[in-house]
Scaffold this active site. Structure first.
Site, short mmCIF file in Angstrom:
data_model
loop_
_atom_site.label_atom_id
_atom_site.label_comp_id
_atom_site.label_asym_id
_atom_site.label_seq_id
_atom_site.Cartn_x
_atom_site.Cartn_y
_atom_site.Cartn_z
N TYR A 425 2.90 -17.83 -8.57
CA TYR A 425 3.10 -18.98 -7.64
C TYR A 425 1.93 -19.96 -7.68
CZ TYR A 425 1.00 -16.15 -3.63
OH TYR A 425 0.24 -15.41 -2.78
N GLU A 426 2.15 -21.08 -7.05
CA GLU A 426 1.19 -22.21 -7.10
C GLU A 426 1.02 -22.74 -8.51
OE1 GLU A 426 0.99 -23.23 -3.70
OE2 GLU A 426 0.03 -24.42 -5.24
N GLY A 427 2.08 -22.71 -9.30
CA GLY A 427 2.00 -23.12 -10.71
C GLY A 427 1.63 -21.89 -11.51
#
Ligand code: FAD
Length: 566
Positions: A425-427
């Protein structure tokens, strides 16, 4: 096995490794004296150890659940969250004008990491709120700031970020949620968002969703995206939670780990929202939140690694198996190798994380483009390396435990399951590496060369007292510079094909640089011995990684999808 937040480690890093005094010398952060920072870290450690760590297992064993449309948090999470909020920990960097403490992000990064090590799934909640606060501080109008910031900062209300849709994950520009202007200053928001962390909770008075959506006629891609504040309860004239908004949690995901954090499928059905920033400026505003969150997620990786390491160390000191001078498995060379690797990797990743936070602080306090570029370059490294180390260390933690690592009651497996998502997550970490070799090398490599210059200056300072270690770092920095020059000259396809090994090689060499400083600060001591281990046994990985980069994309892209299926 109790968790102990590593306060002494943070104090050492700030005093001796990352030049925190530069932040303290700025006018903006002049109040962040060493004594004050130590007191803050000590208090945060107490909360982490005594309140949050006991919740770690509860979140795993009794996941958050959806009951009549409301998310019920895991047992003890409401009390834990209240302790975080009442202690003022939700937003210690926030502007004092709205109730924050205005402390440096470097300090908040240490606090966040300690809390992540204690209970990752609960810590994710205030981490998201912090990102939302920052996005509002930078992009909201005064009325929205006055209404939302005090409640978010006090922790009465919590914040979420809503980017992902079924067809729009890494490709955020593909999102299709709609926003239609109603003519009264509000917008009707319609669409489905998936994987929304803490999309609801029963312990906050309101849940404030920052939602990315498209206005009618907006251009395709990221340029056509706008950002909206969509609260669960619409604030009344006095700013208190009023009528329920037209949104709901449809379901919760069944995940591999991080069970205490509800991951929600959200449905917005003509929900009332207010625009944040300019139409079409959604990605710019969301990037403020995401950059903060990227560093924060890197810190989650390091925090989880610390927890896994402490568990493994305690186990290794007790488990008797075979003959060793110590009488326990810690005496066996291979177990010692795993524990030393875990400790050395945590030190390297933590130093990168703090140096990144420090650069952000300096970029704000003494606005100089070099600091901002340094922060921008370090952010994907802090996120990807911190979380890769989190996964690798948690994996080794399981291995140190032997069969007990695979048995849930030891707790080792939970660290592994929980931390895995931080690399996604978060890229994803692949996207972080592409950001690094794409946007972050658009300056022709200036930010990268600036860091390599710093590494070389560190070698100069160390070569008289630590000649062998300094020489190894010198050679590594020279190879990194050469490969950076090569990479800057490549087309994007070659850069993207080699982005992940390049990011890791950069992190490896940076890690060596910080370890060298630690050796200088503690000659002949435990830190020097750990630095020697890192530099002689882990740093050489950069040679293979850089060779991987210099091989370019040809051999990789020559493999066709049909070849993969053959
Ligand atoms: C537990 C959990 C919590 C989450 N919380 C939130 C949240 O609070 N808010 C929110 O908005 N989202 C959240 N997410 C979503 C998360 O950010 C996405 O899962 C992530 O961005 C990846 O998107 P995806 O899952 O669609 O994977 P995809 O984008 O489909 O990626 C699949 C693979 O392809 C790779 N890939 C994709 N595009 C490219 C490209 N252009 N070049 C190279 N490789 C590429 C990826 O790196 C990955 O390896 C959460 C996800 C999880 C699992």
């Amino acid at each position: 096995m109790p968790y102990r937040a590593p306060v002494t480690e943070f104090s050492f890093l700030m005093d001796k490794i990352v030049n925190f005094s530069a932040v303290q010398e700025t006018e903006r952060f002049a109040e962040a004296s060493t004594d004050m920072v130590h007191a803050v870290l000590t208090e945060a450690a107490k909360l982490s150890d005594e309140v949050m760590a006991p919740l770690q297992r509860a979140g795993d064993l009794t996941p958050a659940r959806l009951e009549n449309g409301v998310v019920r948090a895991s047992p003890g999470f409401a009390e834990g969250y209240r302790a975080i909020a009442e202690g003022g920990w939700v937003a210690i960097t926030a502007d004092p004008e709205h109730g924050g403490m205005g402390l440096p992000l470097t300090v908040a990064t240490a606090v966040n990491e300690m809390m992540a090590g204690a209970c990752l799934s609960l810590q994710l909640n205030p981490l998201l709120t912090q990102g939302q606060i920052e996005a509002l501080e930078h992009h909201a109008d005064d009325a929205m700031k006055a209404l939302y910031l005090p409640k978010l900062i006090s922790g009465e209300w919590t914040g979420t970020m809503n980017l992902t849709e079924p067809q729009a994950g890494s490709d955020v520009g593909a999102l299709s949620s709609k926003a239609e202007e109603r003519g009264d200053g509000t917008y009707a928001i319609t669409g489905q968002k998936i994987y929304i962390s803490w999309g609801d909770t029963d312990f906050a008075d309101n849940v404030c969703h920052l939602v990315l959506a498209r206005l009618p006629g907006a251009p395709a891609g990221t340029r056509g995206i706008s950002l909206f504040m969509v609260p669960k309860y619409i604030p009344d004239a006095d700013g208190n939670p009023g009528v329920a908004n037209s949104l709901k949690v449809v379901s919760l995901e069944h995940k591999m780990g991080l069970h205490g954090s509800p991951t929600c499928v959200m449905s917005y059905e003509g929900a009332t929202g207010w625009i944040v920033g300019a139409p079409g400026g959604g990605m710019k505003a969301m990037f403020t939140m995401m950059n903060n969150a990227r560093l924060g997620v890197g810190g989650q990786g390091v925090g989880a690694a610390e927890g896994a390491y402490q568990h493994a160390l305690a186990f290794a000191n007790e488990r008797k198996q075979g003959k060793s001078p110590e009488g326990t498995i810690i005496g066996h060379a291979d177990v010692r190798r795993m524990l030393a690797t875990m400790k050395a990797e945590i030190f390297a990743a933590r130093a990168i994380e703090l140096d990144c936070a420090l650069s952000i602080d300096m970029g704000r306090a003494a606005p100089a483009p070099e600091w901002q570029a340094r922060a921008a370059f370090l952010t994907p490294i802090a996120k990807a390396f911190g979380t890769d180390i989190g996964c690798a260390v948690a994996d080794m933690g399981v291995q140190v435990h032997g069969g007990m690592g695979y048995v849930e009651e030891s707790g080792a497996a939970q660290y592994y399951r929980d931390v895995r998502v931080t690399a996604i997550y978060e890229g994803t970490n692949g996207i972080q590496a592409m950001d690094m070799v794409g946007r972050k090398l658009m300056d022709g490599g200036d930010a990268a060369y600036g860091l390599i210059d710093e590494i070389e200056a560190g070698v100069e300072a160390a070569k008289a007292s630590q000649p062998e270690l300094a020489n190894a770092i010198w050679e590594a920095a020279a190879s990194l510079r050469e490969t950076t020059e090569w990479l800057v000259a490549q087309e994007m396809t070659a850069r993207f094909a080699t982005a992940v090994p390049y990011l890791r090689a950069f992190a490896r060499v940076l890690g060596g640089h910080y370890h060298l400083r630690a050796a200088l600060a503690d000659p002949g001591g435990a830190r020097a011995r750990l630095a020697t281990f890192y530099i002689t046994r882990l740093l050489p990985e950069h040679v293979g990684l850089l060779a991987h980069v210099r091989a370019g994309d040809a051999a990789l892209m020559a493999i066709t999808p049909d070849d993969l299926a053959a």
